[in-house]
Write an enzyme that holds these catalytic residues in place. Structure first.
Site, mmCIF file in Angstrom:
data_model
loop_
_atom_site.group_PDB
_atom_site.id
_atom_site.type_symbol
_atom_site.label_atom_id
_atom_site.label_comp_id
_atom_site.label_asym_id
_atom_site.label_seq_id
_atom_site.Cartn_x
_atom_site.Cartn_y
_atom_site.Cartn_z
ATOM 1 N N SER A 134 -20.221 9.771 -39.753
ATOM 2 C CA SER A 134 -19.836 9.856 -41.175
ATOM 3 C C SER A 134 -19.265 11.243 -41.422
ATOM 4 C CB SER A 134 -21.079 9.652 -42.051
ATOM 5 O OG SER A 134 -20.814 10.030 -43.387
ATOM 6 N N TYR A 146 -29.831 11.631 -45.276
ATOM 7 C CA TYR A 146 -28.714 10.863 -44.695
ATOM 8 C C TYR A 146 -27.839 11.780 -43.838
ATOM 9 C CZ TYR A 146 -24.593 7.885 -44.281
ATOM 10 O OH TYR A 146 -23.544 7.146 -43.774
HETATM 11 N N1 LIG Z 1 -19.670 2.757 -46.573
HETATM 12 C C1 LIG Z 1 -19.417 4.053 -46.401
HETATM 13 O O1 LIG Z 1 -18.877 4.733 -47.302
HETATM 14 C C2 LIG Z 1 -19.756 4.720 -45.086
HETATM 15 C C3 LIG Z 1 -19.197 5.977 -44.843
HETATM 16 C C4 LIG Z 1 -19.499 6.623 -43.645
HETATM 17 C C5 LIG Z 1 -20.309 6.002 -42.706
HETATM 18 N N2 LIG Z 1 -20.850 4.785 -42.968
HETATM 19 C C6 LIG Z 1 -21.699 4.180 -41.928
HETATM 20 O O2 LIG Z 1 -21.139 2.951 -41.525
HETATM 21 C C7 LIG Z 1 -22.175 2.110 -41.008
HETATM 22 C C8 LIG Z 1 -22.038 0.714 -41.610
HETATM 23 O O3 LIG Z 1 -22.241 0.807 -43.007
HETATM 24 P P1 LIG Z 1 -21.512 -0.126 -44.060
HETATM 25 O O4 LIG Z 1 -20.844 0.762 -45.026
HETATM 26 O O5 LIG Z 1 -20.732 -1.191 -43.405
HETATM 27 O O6 LIG Z 1 -22.822 -0.711 -44.786
HETATM 28 P P2 LIG Z 1 -23.335 -2.212 -45.049
HETATM 29 O O7 LIG Z 1 -22.227 -3.034 -45.630
HETATM 30 O O8 LIG Z 1 -24.578 -2.061 -45.836
HETATM 31 O O9 LIG Z 1 -23.643 -2.755 -43.583
HETATM 32 C C9 LIG Z 1 -24.721 -2.265 -42.828
HETATM 33 C C10 LIG Z 1 -25.399 -3.426 -42.133
HETATM 34 O O10 LIG Z 1 -26.491 -2.909 -41.349
HETATM 35 C C11 LIG Z 1 -27.591 -3.771 -41.517
HETATM 36 N N3 LIG Z 1 -28.870 -3.147 -41.264
HETATM 37 C C12 LIG Z 1 -29.473 -2.162 -41.992
HETATM 38 N N4 LIG Z 1 -30.695 -1.917 -41.503
HETATM 39 C C13 LIG Z 1 -30.867 -2.734 -40.430
HETATM 40 C C14 LIG Z 1 -31.931 -2.976 -39.542
HETATM 41 N N5 LIG Z 1 -33.107 -2.325 -39.647
HETATM 42 N N6 LIG Z 1 -31.783 -3.900 -38.573
HETATM 43 C C15 LIG Z 1 -30.632 -4.612 -38.472
HETATM 44 N N7 LIG Z 1 -29.591 -4.447 -39.315
HETATM 45 C C16 LIG Z 1 -29.702 -3.518 -40.278
HETATM 46 C C17 LIG Z 1 -27.494 -4.197 -42.976
HETATM 47 O O11 LIG Z 1 -28.282 -5.355 -43.215
HETATM 48 P P3 LIG Z 1 -28.852 -5.627 -44.706
HETATM 49 O O12 LIG Z 1 -27.655 -5.931 -45.554
HETATM 50 O O13 LIG Z 1 -29.796 -6.760 -44.531
HETATM 51 O O14 LIG Z 1 -29.533 -4.338 -45.133
HETATM 52 C C18 LIG Z 1 -25.991 -4.433 -43.117
HETATM 53 O O15 LIG Z 1 -25.651 -5.750 -42.763
HETATM 54 C C19 LIG Z 1 -23.490 2.821 -41.326
HETATM 55 O O16 LIG Z 1 -23.944 3.488 -40.163
HETATM 56 C C20 LIG Z 1 -23.103 3.835 -42.387
HETATM 57 O O17 LIG Z 1 -23.960 4.955 -42.380
HETATM 58 C C21 LIG Z 1 -20.578 4.110 -44.138
#
Ligand SMILES: NC(=O)c1ccc[n+]([C@@H]2O[C@H](COP(=O)([O-])OP(=O)(O)OC[C@H]3O[C@@H](n4cnc5c(N)ncnc54)[C@H](OP(=O)(O)O)[C@@H]3O)[C@@H](O)[C@H]2O)c1
Length: 244
Positions: A134, A146
């Protein structure tokens, strides 16, 4: 279009957001994809849509990571699962269990998933690990827990590049800025606060991150794309507070 001789991929946090976009991209490229998540309903829909295999697993359960993944031979790992609770609550506002969940999923699980899958990559002298970092790992955003987890991923990525030297395994850290996903639902449980933050600017789409992953995977095999930082045009490097 096929990506080199990559046939199999594992994506964690695959059911939603960046993970789901990555699964779609990899399936379109013809890879056999195993999608891992704890969101059963979203995983099933993704399976129907893309033909990927699914595995329902809570990545906080370390034993299960080794028991269920050690036998897999995967060419591409998208180590993506992650979450934030302290965006709106702050350092002291997040509960101890929320802090533990961030540390466990964002750091411990990411480490254990690599450890479970790496031996087979080393034996086959082939593989590509994509780590989801990130901009929070690169810039001070004021999200202490975070940011600490993503800072750990940044250090892990840099150090693994050294350890993997000579194995032919490639490693890429992707550092996205704000991306429109369900990430912000746990980060901002209050709907009004969430929409005022999320709707502030034109965020990245999950597909933008999947395209960056495709770029890193598709680079010639003698090239290692070590880090990709990508942000919305209206997000200055890292900045959480955007002033226009
Ligand atoms: N969105 C942003 O702005 C952003 C920016 C920089 C980096 N990131 C990183 O990108 C990655 C993906 O995030 P995203 O934005 O795509 O978020 P997201 O839409 O919330 O997707 C994350 C997925 O991970 C799953 N998850 C969470 N805890 C888990 C566990 N204990 N076991 C198995 N699955 C689990 C969630 O399931 P549930 O829905 O059931 O919780 C969800 O399906 C993360 O590492 C995040 O830190 C995101």
């Amino acid at each position: 279009m096929p990506i080199h001789n990559y046939h199999t991929a594992i994506v964690t946090g695959a059911a939603n957001g960046i993970g789901a976009a990555s699964v779609r991209m990899l399936c379109t490229a013809g890879l056999n994809v195993l999608s891992i998540d704890k969101d059963v309903d979203a995983l099933s829909k993704l399976k129907d849509e893309t033909g990927c295999q699914i595995m329902v697993m809570d990545l906080q359960k370390t034993d299960q990571i080794y028991e269920r993944l050690e036998s897999y031979q995967c060419d591409v790992l998208i180590n993506n699962a992650g979450l934030a609770h302290d965006l709106s609550a702050g350092f002291l506002g997040a509960t101890p269990s929320q802090v533990d969940e961030m540390l466990t999923v964002n750091v411990s699980a990411a480490v254990h998933v690599i450890r479970a899958l790496l031996p087979s990559m080393i034996t086959r002298k082939s593989g590509h690990i994509i780590e989801m970092g990130s901009v929070a790992s690169l810039y001070a955003l004021g999200l202490p827990v975070y940011s600490a987890t993503k800072g750990a991923i940044h250090s892990l990525s840099r150090a693994l590049r050294i350890e993997l030297n000579g194995t032919k395994i490639r490693h890429t850290e992707i550092c996205p800025g704000r991306t429109s996903t369900s990430f912000f639902q746990s980060a901002f449980p209050d709907k009004k606060a969430r929409s005022s933050f999320v709707d502030q600017i034109r965020n990245l789409d999950p597909e933008d991150i999947a395209a960056a992953i495709n770029f890193a995977l598709s680079a010639p095999l003698h090239v290692n794309v070590s880090t990709i930082e990508l942000t919305p045009v209206d997000q200055a490097p890292g900045a959480r507070v955007i002033s226009k």
